[in-house]
Design an enzyme around this catalytic site. Structure first.
Site, PDB file in Angstrom:
ATOM      1  N   SER A 313       5.859   5.270   4.321  1.00  0.00           N
ATOM      2  CA  SER A 313       5.610   5.210   2.876  1.00  0.00           C
ATOM      3  C   SER A 313       4.112   5.055   2.661  1.00  0.00           C
ATOM      4  O   SER A 313       3.387   4.662   3.570  1.00  0.00           O
ATOM      5  CB  SER A 313       6.339   4.016   2.258  1.00  0.00           C
ATOM      6  OG  SER A 313       5.582   2.831   2.398  1.00  0.00           O
ATOM      7  N   ASP A 314       3.639   5.347   1.480  1.00  0.00           N
ATOM      8  CA  ASP A 314       2.272   4.951   1.167  1.00  0.00           C
ATOM      9  C   ASP A 314       2.319   3.482   0.736  1.00  0.00           C
ATOM     10  O   ASP A 314       3.388   2.889   0.556  1.00  0.00           O
ATOM     11  CB  ASP A 314       1.651   5.858   0.087  1.00  0.00           C
ATOM     12  CG  ASP A 314       0.122   5.824   0.148  1.00  0.00           C
ATOM     13  OD1 ASP A 314      -0.434   4.888   0.777  1.00  0.00           O
ATOM     14  OD2 ASP A 314      -0.539   6.707  -0.426  1.00  0.00           O
ATOM     15  N   TYR A 315       1.159   2.922   0.587  1.00  0.00           N
ATOM     16  CA  TYR A 315       0.980   1.503   0.263  1.00  0.00           C
ATOM     17  C   TYR A 315       1.861   1.085  -0.934  1.00  0.00           C
ATOM     18  O   TYR A 315       1.653   1.571  -2.046  1.00  0.00           O
ATOM     19  CB  TYR A 315      -0.488   1.308  -0.096  1.00  0.00           C
ATOM     20  CG  TYR A 315      -1.052  -0.053   0.143  1.00  0.00           C
ATOM     21  CD1 TYR A 315      -1.721  -0.345   1.324  1.00  0.00           C
ATOM     22  CD2 TYR A 315      -0.949  -1.039  -0.814  1.00  0.00           C
ATOM     23  CE1 TYR A 315      -2.267  -1.590   1.545  1.00  0.00           C
ATOM     24  CE2 TYR A 315      -1.483  -2.285  -0.603  1.00  0.00           C
ATOM     25  CZ  TYR A 315      -2.148  -2.558   0.580  1.00  0.00           C
ATOM     26  OH  TYR A 315      -2.688  -3.792   0.788  1.00  0.00           O
ATOM     27  N   GLY A 317       4.598   2.123  -1.749  1.00  0.00           N
ATOM     28  CA  GLY A 317       5.273   3.289  -2.334  1.00  0.00           C
ATOM     29  C   GLY A 317       6.750   3.031  -2.601  1.00  0.00           C
ATOM     30  O   GLY A 317       7.313   3.561  -3.566  1.00  0.00           O
TER      31      GLY A 317
END
Ligand code: NOJ
Length: 812
Positions: A313-315, A317
């Site tokens: 995932s992104d930060y 996300g």
């Protein structure tokens, strides 16, 4: 609107753990009967599993999975930030107790040989099954030795050099214990208001694909278990660069054809090059946030492309699915993300907290969790961490490699090739540049000229501002002892302070030549740094006008991470150099070019508009029913600014000149299995050696869908001595003519094609040929499970280029 080719059965790579929902099988049933023979034939060809893993690795990991507790499994899917990241808060990882309990699988932003060894020791000595940790970091364009920002590197049009830059970054980062980088960023960006345009390779999917593959090869090398290679992460999947209004994190709403023809190709090139990891993007695509986009992650990336690496995932996300409005709470967010194919939960910690309950309720299966954990463990195995968890963190290697002379040399070479000469008008009898090293006096003006932090760009890894050679230092180091170099700040890059103008005027008056450095600080082109105006910020343009008015020979050096709109400068200042953020060796590399030790060869990887109001502005635009014509009012243009760019994609000057002969085509017609050679005689007509990036573009004159006016389909860097000439040839095959049609099939349609070759997207020689198919054949259809455009330094890649197309009958 569909984002997958519905006629193609969804297909899982043979080895994929079966967490597949029954709806997959349903789709297969629904569409396999409708699929034409050609599509069925392609579907029957098993996609290779990427990244490759050994049977031994699978066996080891499966045995480990069998004995792990659920708590421990979810720990493997949990990534926590360590010592602060450029984009996250300074958060404590939860202490060694959490590692000991097996609650953490990987760290973000933790590096340093000693630090990582210490934490690794806790994991392998005290956690339940002694599973080593992964240390990840944003090593985007260098670790300690900082290379030019990716957009600048793209201006080199030199995949081999870009690959070597990533190699150096991997070498340094691994010595400091990093196993996993969140690069390459391969988002196509056509809107320079978007601050993250700086992190990618610009506006073009062909150039972007080659550089994506090159960077993956650079980071991962040929042996992931070697102690100087790390996991590459292709990001941000997908269409993050299509943010509406150029505003970061914003919605992307685009056609499936644009998604497949423009935004997806660099991802496919990167995964075909063997990328181990992919990061989901913060944006939604047509209503589905990417962290919950099962169609594109599980359906396209994993099933159709056969990729089975770690999707991170992104930060936060996963957490953000709540803000997007598709999940009511943490449980729904975690469930949506993991069932869509997001393996690792960066920062949110929702998986660890919410999934046990979701599993108890039967909403998430153990098989789904196991699939994700298996991928993480396979990555750890493939890095060799189960053999030796400390193999990467090496204090001695760290001391020897970080910022070594060789690495600095590599960064300088990359930086020189990234510089683009935009204008070099003659003053008196000769062009202003290059400058003589023994000029009596040179005035350097502009706060950015002494800004080492900005030289490093916004993803500086472990780079230090004081270790970057500033522009002023570079110039001082290059000139003769007799040359007096004076400096005045004039003004900062932002703000309204013009109190330094008087000093700037003074140093300019006392000099033979003036170098004005303007543009952006590193924090103006970065994540969450979108701009509503891409004109020069603060008082910089006023500074340029004030200094220019003195009448001294003046050079503007642009330092920036996005194309800036500089119409006044382009018109009035005799020499303009685009030098981006060039990293540790910025000043030296720029001086190499300013004083002629290096002949510039960079070409713009992105269009430079005249005004913000023109954006998005890119060369591969569609024609419209009323293409712009100056003499005709009711055509597609503006009434206050020209519709054309200030400098087009692919543009860049040299200290020499190149002449292109008319094109020679080997044939005027090609069939389904033929190729055509397109060649040009290139002559260096100046009096010094130089490198020209020869570019080839195509236009499909008439299609079943509208086609761009031009699309890049080839380029070569050609070095020629003064007066030397060479024939430069390109070979085109039918797959080069393909695009995604209304059904999202990848097709080349018969008819006329224009081919253009030249030194920019606008300055070209032109030819024409036909694709002729046998009667009854309405189009050639090509496989979509391989990248069309790629680059390889040796290791095999799965490029579809050149694969024969299958004839599609008229009956469809
Ligand atoms: C957020 C950014 O979008 C992403 O590119 C980066 O890798 C992570 N933060 C981690 O720093």
């Amino acid at each position: 609107m569909r984002y997958l080719d519905a006629r193609r059965p969804l297909m899982r790579p043979a080895r994929l753990p079966m967490s597949w929902c029954p709806c997959g099988a349903l789709i297969v049933l629904l569409f396999s009967t409708a699929a034409p023979a050609s599509a069925r034939a392609q579907a029957a060809r098993p996609a290779p599993r990427t990244p490759a893993v050994s049977a031994q690795a699978m066996h080891f990991v499966d045995s480990l999975l069998a004995i792990m507790s659920l708590d421990e499994k979810l720990g493997q899917l949990t990534q926590v930030p360590g010592q602060g990241t450029p984009t996250g808060p300074k958060a404590l990882p939860g202490g060694e107790a959490e590692i000991r309990a097996g609650h953490i699988g990987s760290f973000l932003g933790v590096y340093g040989a000693e630090t990582t060894r210490q934490l690794q020791r806790v994991a392998v000595e005290s956690s339940p099954h002694h599973i080593p940790l992964l240390f990840s970091h944003d090593v985007i364009h260098g670790f300690r030795t900082i290379f030019p920002v990716p957009l600048a590197e793209a201006a080199s049009w030199d995949p081999d050099l870009v690959m070597r830059g990533a190699r150096v970054a991997a070498d340094e980062a691994t010595a400091a214990g990093v196993h996993w980088t969140f690069a390459p960023m391969v988002d196509i960006a056509r809107d320079p208001r978007w601050g993250r345009i700086v992190e990618g390779s610009g506006e073009d999917p062909y150039l972007g694909s080659l550089l994506a593959a090159a960077r993956v090869h650079g980071f991962q090398g040929t042996d992931l278990a070697a102690n100087n290679t790390l996991l590459a992460t292709v990001k941000h999947f997908v269409a993050y660069g299509a943010a509406e209004g150029g505003r970061d994190y914003n919605v992307a709403d685009l056609s499936p054809q644009t998604l497949h023809d423009v935004y997806l190709p660099p991802f496919q090139a990167a995964v075909d090059a063997g990328a181990w990891s992919v990061m989901a993007s913060f944006n939604e695509v047509a209503g589905t946030p990417m962290h919950a986009n099962r169609t594109l992650i599980d359906g396209l990336l994993r099933a159709q492309w056969g990729w089975d690496g770690v999707l991170v995932s992104d930060y936060t996300g996963v957490l953000e699915l709540i803000a997007h409005g598709v999940a009511a709470d943490s449980a729904a967010a975690a469930r949506l993300a993991i069932t869509s194919g997001v393996d690792v939960d960066m920062v949110s910690q929702f998986y660890r907290r919410a999934l046990p309950e979701e599993m108890r309720n039967g909403r998430v299966s153990l098989a789904t969790v196991d699939s994700a954990v298996r991928r993480v463990l396979l990555a750890k195995y493939s890095l060799g961490l189960f053999d030796d968890p400390f193999r990467y963190a090496d204090p001695a290697r760290e001391r020897a490699t970080l910022l070594s002379v060789a690495n600095r040399r590599a960064a300088r070479e990359m930086a020189r090739e990234s510089i683009v000469l935009l204008k070099n008008a003659p003053l008196a009898s000769r062009p202003l540049l290059p400058l003589a090293k023994d000029a009596r006096s040179i005035a350097v003006i502009g706060a950015l000229a002494v800004d080492g932090k900005s030289a490093n760009g916004n993803w500086w890894g472990d780079g230090r501002a004081e270790e970057a050679v500033t522009i002023l230092d570079g110039i001082r180091g290059a000139v003769s002892k007799a040359t007096r170099v004076t400096f005045a700040k004039g003004t900062e890059a932002t703000g309204t302070d013009s109190s330094g103008f008087a000093a700037a005027r003074r140093v300019a008056r006392g000099a033979d030549v003036v170098i004005l450095v303007v543009g952006e600080r590193e924090d103006q082109s970065a994540e969450a740094e979108s701009r509503a105006s891409i004109e020069l910020s603060g008082m910089q343009e006023q500074l340029v006008r004030t200094v220019h008015a003195i009448g001294k020979p003046t050079i503007v050096v642009l330092m920036n991470g996005r194309p800036l709109a500089i119409p006044w400068i382009a018109e009035h200042v005799p020499a303009v150099v685009e030098s981006w953020f060039l990293g540790s060796e910025m000043g030296n590399a720029l001086a190499d070019v300013l004083f002629g030790d290096v002949n510039p060869s960079g070409k713009l990887p992105v269009t430079m508009p005249r005004a913000t109001g023109q954006v998005p502005l890119y060369y591969a635009h569609k024609r419209t029913g009323r293409p712009p014509r100056a003499e005709e009012k009711y055509t597609s243009k503006y009434n206050d600014v020209a519709w054309t760019p200030l400098f087009p994609f692919g543009y860049g000057l040299s200290y020499t000149t190149f002449q292109y002969s008319p094109l020679v085509l080997s044939t005027s017609t090609i069939g389904a299995r033929d190729s055509i050679s397109v060649s040009v005689q290139l002559r260096n007509t100046g009096n010094r050696a130089g490198v020209e990036v020869v570019q080839l573009y195509l236009q499909d004159e008439v299609g079943s869908l509208t086609r761009p006016v031009k699309e890049l389909r080839g380029f070569q860097r050609v070095a020629l001595g003064a007066g030397e000439s060479r024939r430069v040839s390109f070979t085109l095959v039918p797959s080069d003519l393909a695009f995604h049609d209304a059904d999202l099939a990848l097709v080349a349609e018969p008819g006329a094609f224009r081919v253009y070759v030249g030194g920019s997207s606008e300055d070209v020689q032109e030819g024409r040929f036909q694709l002729q198919l046998t009667s009854g054949c309405t189009a050639l259809e090509f496989p979509r499970d391989r990248a069309r455009f790629t680059w390889s330094d040796g290791p095999p890649s799965g490029a579809a280029r050149g694969l024969p197309g299958t004839c599609r009958g008229a009956t469809r």
